[in-house]
Design an enzyme around this catalytic site. Sequence first.
Site, mmCIF file in Angstrom:
data_model
loop_
_atom_site.group_PDB
_atom_site.id
_atom_site.type_symbol
_atom_site.label_atom_id
_atom_site.label_comp_id
_atom_site.label_asym_id
_atom_site.label_seq_id
_atom_site.Cartn_x
_atom_site.Cartn_y
_atom_site.Cartn_z
ATOM 1 N N LYS A 73 5.354 1.511 11.167
ATOM 2 C CA LYS A 73 5.449 0.924 9.840
ATOM 3 C C LYS A 73 6.283 1.820 8.944
ATOM 4 C CE LYS A 73 2.572 -0.537 5.923
ATOM 5 N NZ LYS A 73 1.184 -0.682 5.407
ATOM 6 N N SER A 149 0.263 -4.999 3.548
ATOM 7 C CA SER A 149 1.626 -4.516 3.595
ATOM 8 C C SER A 149 2.134 -4.213 5.008
ATOM 9 C CB SER A 149 1.758 -3.258 2.738
ATOM 10 O OG SER A 149 0.949 -2.194 3.240
ATOM 11 N N SER A 173 -4.398 -3.741 3.862
ATOM 12 C CA SER A 173 -3.071 -3.893 4.467
ATOM 13 C C SER A 173 -3.016 -3.768 5.976
ATOM 14 C CB SER A 173 -2.098 -2.883 3.844
ATOM 15 O OG SER A 173 -1.824 -3.244 2.512
#
Length: 472
Positions: A73, A149, A173
């Site tokens: 990520k 996210s 997230s």
Amino acid sequence: MDDVLRLDAVGQAQAVRDGQVSARELAEAAIAHIEAHDGALNAVIHRRFERALAEIDSIPEDAPFRGVPILLKDLGWRQAGEPYSAGSNVRDGIEPGVDGYGVVRLREAGFVMLGRTNTPEFGSTITTEPVAFGPTRNPYDPAYSPGGSSGGSAAAVAAGMVALATASDGGGSIRIPASLCGLVGLKPTRGRVSAGPAMGEGWSGFSCAGFVSRSVRDTAAALDVVSGLYPGDPYDAPALPGPLAAEVGREPGRLRIGFVARHPNGAVPGSPELTEAVTRVAALLESLGHDVAPDGPRALGEPGFAQQFGAVVANNLAAHVASLGELRGKPVQPEELEPRNAAMLAAAHKHTAADHILATQWVDGFRRRMAAWWGEGNDLLLMPSLGVAPFPVGWIPPDDLSTAFGRTGHAVAYTSPINATGQPAISLPLHTTEAGLPVGVQLVAAAGREDLLIRVAAQIELVRPFEHGAMR
């Protein structure tokens, strides 16, 4: 080779050890899959394929995940010398000088890091549609959001590009993208995974690093790789009885489980699909021999929570933006940010240092009020992983901030309180809407009890195997 790509990470590692496929062949197959399918999804925003292939020969033969491809990520999970945007153009040209501790451990375990995945600007919302890189789309239906996210990571795993990707969770997230993409997503106990060396904590301790995966055993084994205290970390999580991977298949015993199918704060609208998902899993848990009843912490519905949580997050965003200005040698101007973050920055600038401390102290009290429910002899809390039904790309409008913040607040109603308390929670893919979109439910344990979550999640997975209908 498609059969190997469909294995989970533990299975892929075994295939390499058995000689069924070489580490290079596995990485090349994952690269080909990304190149073939990411154009429609926009999950992988930075590709380091040549570097990754060049690193394979130096991986020790006895590394437990030798040759298994993984994506990182692009928020947290810093990798030295690689682009790092955190979803924003503001960071252009600012690359990490050292690896994050989690990245070091992934490399030592033998993972092959193929690139970085899309994330909203600074991870401050629940859909992955940054101006800097464009929206990521859900493999189940490209008109829909994969969440945020960690949306890029979740979309990549759900589409079969990799079996495992890193993630992080400051308000939901990990669990929200896992829910929307039909994956397993565990937010660990605060302090279980170090945020160093770049920082001590994220969002005043709300944010934790973890993974999205297709199996419980992958989640357990991956957390074993990256967990542990480093010198200088601000706090440590309670010790586990042993490796989490060893908890897979272990009997959890008869547990006392409460469930919440509708949020106790009446301002959060209910969703029939979420209610159905929770009630079905409650019945499943009861059939497995657990004591299940509608119950939960009274503090969960406290109306003051959202304001205090939001203030702490906004203040942390302001500090992050200020540090970016120092790194690049000129202050970040509000017009350089997306409207959502500019508004949060403006709100934070109205807060004093005392306001921030008072907000964190309120959260301290909230944590104790929530923990009291587990102190009464309850083992697990079952809730939706997401406070709204699956939503399309564009549902969080970039310019209508009142609507955007309202919808976001409803979406994180079941997740952000668990970030504030620092407890572990796992989202499991156990329901599908009539439109064929995944809906997850989450189980929350007392602080330090990831072992219990893994035992119960594996028990559920055994009798209700997870389906991954978006794999291509």
